[in-house]
Design an enzyme around this catalytic site. Sequence first.
Site, mmCIF file in Angstrom:
data_model
loop_
_atom_site.group_PDB
_atom_site.id
_atom_site.type_symbol
_atom_site.label_atom_id
_atom_site.label_comp_id
_atom_site.label_asym_id
_atom_site.label_seq_id
_atom_site.Cartn_x
_atom_site.Cartn_y
_atom_site.Cartn_z
ATOM 1 N N ASP A 159 19.662 -13.746 21.736
ATOM 2 C CA ASP A 159 19.413 -13.975 23.598
ATOM 3 C C ASP A 159 18.247 -15.269 23.399
ATOM 4 O O ASP A 159 18.322 -16.139 24.308
ATOM 5 C CB ASP A 159 18.589 -12.738 23.618
ATOM 6 C CG ASP A 159 19.359 -11.752 23.426
ATOM 7 O OD1 ASP A 159 20.327 -11.571 24.160
ATOM 8 O OD2 ASP A 159 18.972 -10.920 22.592
ATOM 9 N N HIS A 187 17.872 -5.688 24.158
ATOM 10 C CA HIS A 187 18.930 -6.671 24.104
ATOM 11 C C HIS A 187 20.330 -5.972 24.657
ATOM 12 O O HIS A 187 20.985 -5.148 24.181
ATOM 13 C CB HIS A 187 19.222 -6.614 22.463
ATOM 14 C CG HIS A 187 20.508 -7.468 22.097
ATOM 15 N ND1 HIS A 187 20.819 -8.756 22.481
ATOM 16 C CD2 HIS A 187 21.967 -6.943 21.613
ATOM 17 C CE1 HIS A 187 22.215 -8.931 22.321
ATOM 18 N NE2 HIS A 187 22.543 -8.057 21.659
HETATM 19 P P1 NAD Z 1 32.908 -5.458 12.908
HETATM 20 O O1 NAD Z 1 33.647 -4.245 13.417
HETATM 21 O O2 NAD Z 1 33.479 -6.603 12.610
HETATM 22 O O3 NAD Z 1 32.213 -5.036 11.800
HETATM 23 C C1 NAD Z 1 31.376 -3.694 11.447
HETATM 24 C C2 NAD Z 1 31.539 -3.294 9.961
HETATM 25 O O4 NAD Z 1 30.512 -2.094 9.989
HETATM 26 C C3 NAD Z 1 33.014 -2.846 9.677
HETATM 27 O O5 NAD Z 1 33.008 -3.428 8.192
HETATM 28 C C4 NAD Z 1 32.886 -1.404 9.476
HETATM 29 O O6 NAD Z 1 33.384 -0.782 8.244
HETATM 30 C C5 NAD Z 1 31.396 -1.232 9.159
HETATM 31 N N1 NAD Z 1 30.719 -0.208 9.213
HETATM 32 C C6 NAD Z 1 30.910 0.867 10.187
HETATM 33 N N2 NAD Z 1 30.116 1.929 9.794
HETATM 34 C C7 NAD Z 1 29.283 1.626 8.898
HETATM 35 C C8 NAD Z 1 28.119 2.306 8.278
HETATM 36 N N3 NAD Z 1 27.948 3.482 8.540
HETATM 37 N N4 NAD Z 1 27.659 1.878 7.315
HETATM 38 C C9 NAD Z 1 27.966 0.596 6.568
HETATM 39 N N5 NAD Z 1 28.808 -0.271 7.405
HETATM 40 C C10 NAD Z 1 29.263 0.324 8.526
HETATM 41 O O7 NAD Z 1 31.644 -5.609 13.930
HETATM 42 P P2 NAD Z 1 30.757 -6.863 14.120
HETATM 43 O O8 NAD Z 1 31.379 -7.996 14.838
HETATM 44 O O9 NAD Z 1 30.413 -7.232 12.690
HETATM 45 O O10 NAD Z 1 29.621 -6.426 14.632
HETATM 46 C C11 NAD Z 1 28.634 -5.581 14.303
HETATM 47 C C12 NAD Z 1 27.594 -4.972 15.159
HETATM 48 O O11 NAD Z 1 26.625 -5.886 15.530
HETATM 49 C C13 NAD Z 1 28.364 -4.477 16.483
HETATM 50 O O12 NAD Z 1 27.379 -3.399 16.854
HETATM 51 C C14 NAD Z 1 27.885 -5.340 17.532
HETATM 52 O O13 NAD Z 1 27.952 -4.983 18.448
HETATM 53 C C15 NAD Z 1 26.616 -5.954 16.885
HETATM 54 N N6 NAD Z 1 26.127 -7.306 17.422
HETATM 55 C C16 NAD Z 1 24.650 -7.416 17.767
HETATM 56 C C17 NAD Z 1 24.291 -8.459 18.149
HETATM 57 C C18 NAD Z 1 22.871 -8.827 18.492
HETATM 58 O O14 NAD Z 1 22.514 -9.906 19.060
HETATM 59 N N7 NAD Z 1 22.052 -7.645 18.167
HETATM 60 C C19 NAD Z 1 25.102 -9.572 18.047
HETATM 61 C C20 NAD Z 1 26.436 -9.530 17.898
HETATM 62 C C21 NAD Z 1 26.953 -8.119 17.462
HETATM 63 C C1 LMR Z 2 26.020 -10.174 21.936
HETATM 64 O O1 LMR Z 2 25.004 -10.453 22.583
HETATM 65 O O2 LMR Z 2 26.935 -11.007 21.849
HETATM 66 C C2 LMR Z 2 26.241 -8.963 21.053
HETATM 67 O O3 LMR Z 2 25.346 -7.953 21.232
HETATM 68 C C3 LMR Z 2 27.596 -8.345 21.380
HETATM 69 C C4 LMR Z 2 27.853 -7.692 22.544
HETATM 70 O O4 LMR Z 2 28.270 -6.755 22.541
HETATM 71 O O5 LMR Z 2 27.389 -8.456 23.641
#
Ligand code: NAD
Ligand code: LMR
Length: 324
Positions: A159, A187
């Site tokens: 952000d 967030h």
């Molecule tokens: P993705 O689905 O591509 O990958 C998630 C991975 O986590 C998968 O490989 C899955 O098997 C694994 N997983 C599920 N449960 C698990 C557990 N208990 N222990 C370990 N691994 C586990 O998703 P992604 O695109 O990599 O996103 C991951 C997370 O990050 C999501 O919750 C997404 O919303 C979040 N995210 C946060 C931000 C932020 O700014 N904070 C930004 C983008 C995405």
């Molecule tokens: C983002 O800000 O891009 C991540 O938190 C993914 C989402 O769900 O928006």
Amino acid sequence: MKKPVNVVITGAAGNIAYSAIFRVASGQMLGNDQPVNLKLIDIEPAMNALKGVMYELEDCAFPLLNSITTTYDLNQGFEECDYALLIGAKPRMKGMERKDLLKDNGKIFKPQGQAINNVANKNVKILVVGNPANTNALIAMHNAPSIDPKQFTSMMRLDHDRSIAQIANKYETNINEVKKVIVWGNHSNTQVPDLSYTEVSGKNIKEIINDPWYTNDFIPRIQNRGAEIIEARGLSSAASAANAAITHMRDWAQGSNDWLSIGQISNGNSYGISENLMFSFPSLCSNGSYERIADVNMSDVLNDYIKITEQELIQERDSVLDLL
Ligand code: NAD
Ligand code: LMR
């Protein structure tokens, strides 16, 4: 050469991790003289895919990559962990808010907190990325009473960087010219990007807060950028999220000369925000730690916004009391 440190990445077979792991192994997070043992955690059904990631890592022949472990066993994964990127969690789909993930994702962070408590190094630095990141970080923190709560952070860097990029765009200048951005709160789509102290090329731009662009365009753009990406890509942000995770940890470990937004435990804050929330505050990083900046005068324009984001975090926390 320094002694290798242990870096855990959860969700290691997922999208964000695929953009993060290779950068960590190449030294972009902890420096060009810091060898790493990578400990890659995912769930059992993802172990085969994770093996493929490990093969690719080997094929990069990174000089700083001392060892690779892949596991679904939390105690093995977090043993003597120095740095943890907790990414593994479900991403949201079109039309969802991040807090809609709490029911499924919150429970992931309780056993991870417990494992960190039991087997990680006591000075471990933890960044929670999996959404809803702030409340998931609170869950992990509560389950790790032997670790200083300050060691748990949640990711607001994406952000923060989105805000910097939009301002550089508006002022038609380079990213490096934009300093002292703040993003307060959660967030989520209640987060509060604040330009009261922001400088562009050394000049304060606080008058922009009274410009309709700020409330009508800038704030909603940043609040909804994640959804805008999901709408366009069909998937949530991954490479930019990985970049934010790496720079968050890099600056925490190695220091930075600009203000940063860090989701952190709210206890003892000087802004009247309730205690026991993972709330983003302006912070400075040096010597391997971060400090909340305590003397920012919050603009009156932002008071109502701050209350909304605080209230949302209280509601999120109250919905997972059984996990704390
Ligand atoms: P993705 O689905 O591509 O990958 C998630 C991975 O986590 C998968 O490989 C899955 O098997 C694994 N997983 C599920 N449960 C698990 C557990 N208990 N222990 C370990 N691994 C586990 O998703 P992604 O695109 O990599 O996103 C991951 C997370 O990050 C999501 O919750 C997404 O919303 C979040 N995210 C946060 C931000 C932020 O700014 N904070 C930004 C983008 C995405
Ligand atoms: C983002 O800000 O891009 C991540 O938190 C993914 C989402 O769900 O928006």
